[in-house]
Design a protein around this motif. Sequence first.
Motif, mmCIF file in Angstrom:
data_model
loop_
_atom_site.group_PDB
_atom_site.id
_atom_site.type_symbol
_atom_site.label_atom_id
_atom_site.label_comp_id
_atom_site.label_asym_id
_atom_site.label_seq_id
_atom_site.Cartn_x
_atom_site.Cartn_y
_atom_site.Cartn_z
ATOM 1 N N GLY A 90 -66.525 -66.379 -17.030
ATOM 2 C CA GLY A 90 -65.167 -66.047 -17.439
ATOM 3 C C GLY A 90 -64.915 -66.500 -18.872
ATOM 4 N N HIS A 91 -64.072 -65.766 -19.537
ATOM 5 C CA HIS A 91 -63.828 -66.051 -20.961
ATOM 6 C C HIS A 91 -62.512 -65.427 -21.424
ATOM 7 C CE1 HIS A 91 -66.004 -62.169 -20.762
ATOM 8 N NE2 HIS A 91 -65.124 -61.806 -21.692
ATOM 9 N N TYR A 92 -62.053 -65.897 -22.562
ATOM 10 C CA TYR A 92 -61.074 -65.173 -23.374
ATOM 11 C C TYR A 92 -61.871 -64.410 -24.418
ATOM 12 C CZ TYR A 92 -57.388 -68.249 -21.607
ATOM 13 O OH TYR A 92 -56.510 -68.916 -20.799
ATOM 14 N N HIS A 93 -61.251 -63.431 -25.009
ATOM 15 C CA HIS A 93 -61.886 -62.831 -26.178
ATOM 16 C C HIS A 93 -61.556 -63.687 -27.400
ATOM 17 C CE1 HIS A 93 -62.013 -58.909 -23.751
ATOM 18 N NE2 HIS A 93 -63.164 -59.531 -23.684
ATOM 19 N N ALA A 94 -62.559 -63.855 -28.249
ATOM 20 C CA ALA A 94 -62.356 -64.688 -29.439
ATOM 21 C C ALA A 94 -61.218 -64.112 -30.277
ATOM 22 C CB ALA A 94 -63.657 -64.762 -30.230
ATOM 23 N N ALA A 99 -58.047 -56.263 -25.591
ATOM 24 C CA ALA A 99 -57.986 -55.950 -24.162
ATOM 25 C C ALA A 99 -59.364 -55.449 -23.714
ATOM 26 C CB ALA A 99 -56.928 -54.890 -23.900
ATOM 27 N N GLU A 100 -59.495 -55.193 -22.429
ATOM 28 C CA GLU A 100 -60.768 -54.694 -21.897
ATOM 29 C C GLU A 100 -60.486 -53.850 -20.662
ATOM 30 O OE1 GLU A 100 -63.735 -57.701 -21.526
ATOM 31 O OE2 GLU A 100 -65.201 -56.347 -20.625
ATOM 32 N N VAL A 101 -61.299 -52.819 -20.475
ATOM 33 C CA VAL A 101 -61.200 -52.005 -19.260
ATOM 34 C C VAL A 101 -62.463 -52.200 -18.444
ATOM 35 C CG1 VAL A 101 -61.187 -49.647 -18.363
ATOM 36 C CG2 VAL A 101 -59.645 -50.277 -20.213
ATOM 37 N N TYR A 102 -62.293 -52.580 -17.192
ATOM 38 C CA TYR A 102 -63.420 -52.725 -16.267
ATOM 39 C C TYR A 102 -63.433 -51.531 -15.317
ATOM 40 C CZ TYR A 102 -64.902 -57.553 -17.207
ATOM 41 O OH TYR A 102 -65.419 -58.685 -17.763
ATOM 42 N N ILE A 103 -64.604 -50.993 -15.103
ATOM 43 C CA ILE A 103 -64.774 -49.868 -14.177
ATOM 44 C C ILE A 103 -65.776 -50.301 -13.116
ATOM 45 C CG2 ILE A 103 -65.484 -47.448 -13.948
ATOM 46 C CD1 ILE A 103 -64.941 -47.395 -17.128
ATOM 47 N N ALA A 139 -57.616 -64.655 -19.803
ATOM 48 C CA ALA A 139 -58.947 -65.039 -19.336
ATOM 49 C C ALA A 139 -59.327 -64.143 -18.167
ATOM 50 C CB ALA A 139 -58.956 -66.492 -18.892
ATOM 51 N N HIS A 140 -60.617 -63.749 -18.095
ATOM 52 C CA HIS A 140 -61.042 -62.854 -17.014
ATOM 53 C C HIS A 140 -62.391 -63.275 -16.466
ATOM 54 C CE1 HIS A 140 -61.772 -61.139 -20.999
ATOM 55 N NE2 HIS A 140 -62.854 -60.526 -20.540
ATOM 56 N N ARG A 141 -62.469 -63.210 -15.142
ATOM 57 C CA ARG A 141 -63.674 -63.597 -14.396
ATOM 58 C C ARG A 141 -63.891 -62.567 -13.293
ATOM 59 N NH1 ARG A 141 -63.701 -69.563 -12.237
ATOM 60 N NH2 ARG A 141 -65.051 -69.863 -14.047
HETATM 61 ZN ZN ZN Z 1 -64.380 -59.738 -21.770
#
Ligand code: ZN
Length: 200
Positions: A90-94, A99-103, A139-141
């Motif tokens: 898991g992380h934040y973006h620097a 943003a981010e899209v997960y598929i 943050a995303h994991r």
């Molecule tokens: Zn990411």
Amino acid sequence: MAVVNLNFSSIQFDPQHPHIEGAVFSERRLSDLSGYFADEDAYRRCLQDGNPVLYRVYSLEQWTGEGDLAYGFGVLMPGKVGREYFFTKGHYHAWRPAAEVYIGLSGSGFMLLEDETTHESRLLSLTANSVVYVPGCTAHRTINVGSTPLTYIGVYPARAGHDYGSIERDNFRKVLIELNGEPHLMDRSAYLHQLQKGTA
Ligand code: ZN
Ligand code: S6P
């Protein structure tokens, strides 16, 4: 192995083994996540039983122009440390606004999100044919609650970068554990308390 033209590309891939020419490959084993799982005794026992691969990432980050995107394939194995399901660091973006899209491609899991400012948590389903939008400053994991590898693609701004330090230090405020055979989200502090009392 798929061949990628850096500028115009259409690739075919095997979700379980997305070896793609030009992708940067990284692999995280259990030992790479020391301190991340709440149940330290269970973590030690799992390590003694071997040092399994938790996940593999194949990242395509060749594009560096303003407005460019990057993307990565994730393959997260099934399993648990104690009652806590296997997850990514898991992380934040620097670059926080990224943003981010997960598929989701296959398997059964979730994304745990945590807002950097409000610390509000969200647990969102990530399975085949699902899309999760991760806003900036979050943050995303990824967490696998199934019995097969959880595979997915993440698409993010090329300049996003990764900040692992905050999560390595503070971790997420929530944990996803198995309770009566089902995923159950609870406060990390409450779970740690149960572990200390031996009632977990
Ligand atoms: Zn990411
Ligand atoms: C990158 C994207 C994913 C993760 C991957 C592994 O922004 O979010 O490709 O890198 O899920 O997770 P982590 O937290 O170890 O980078």
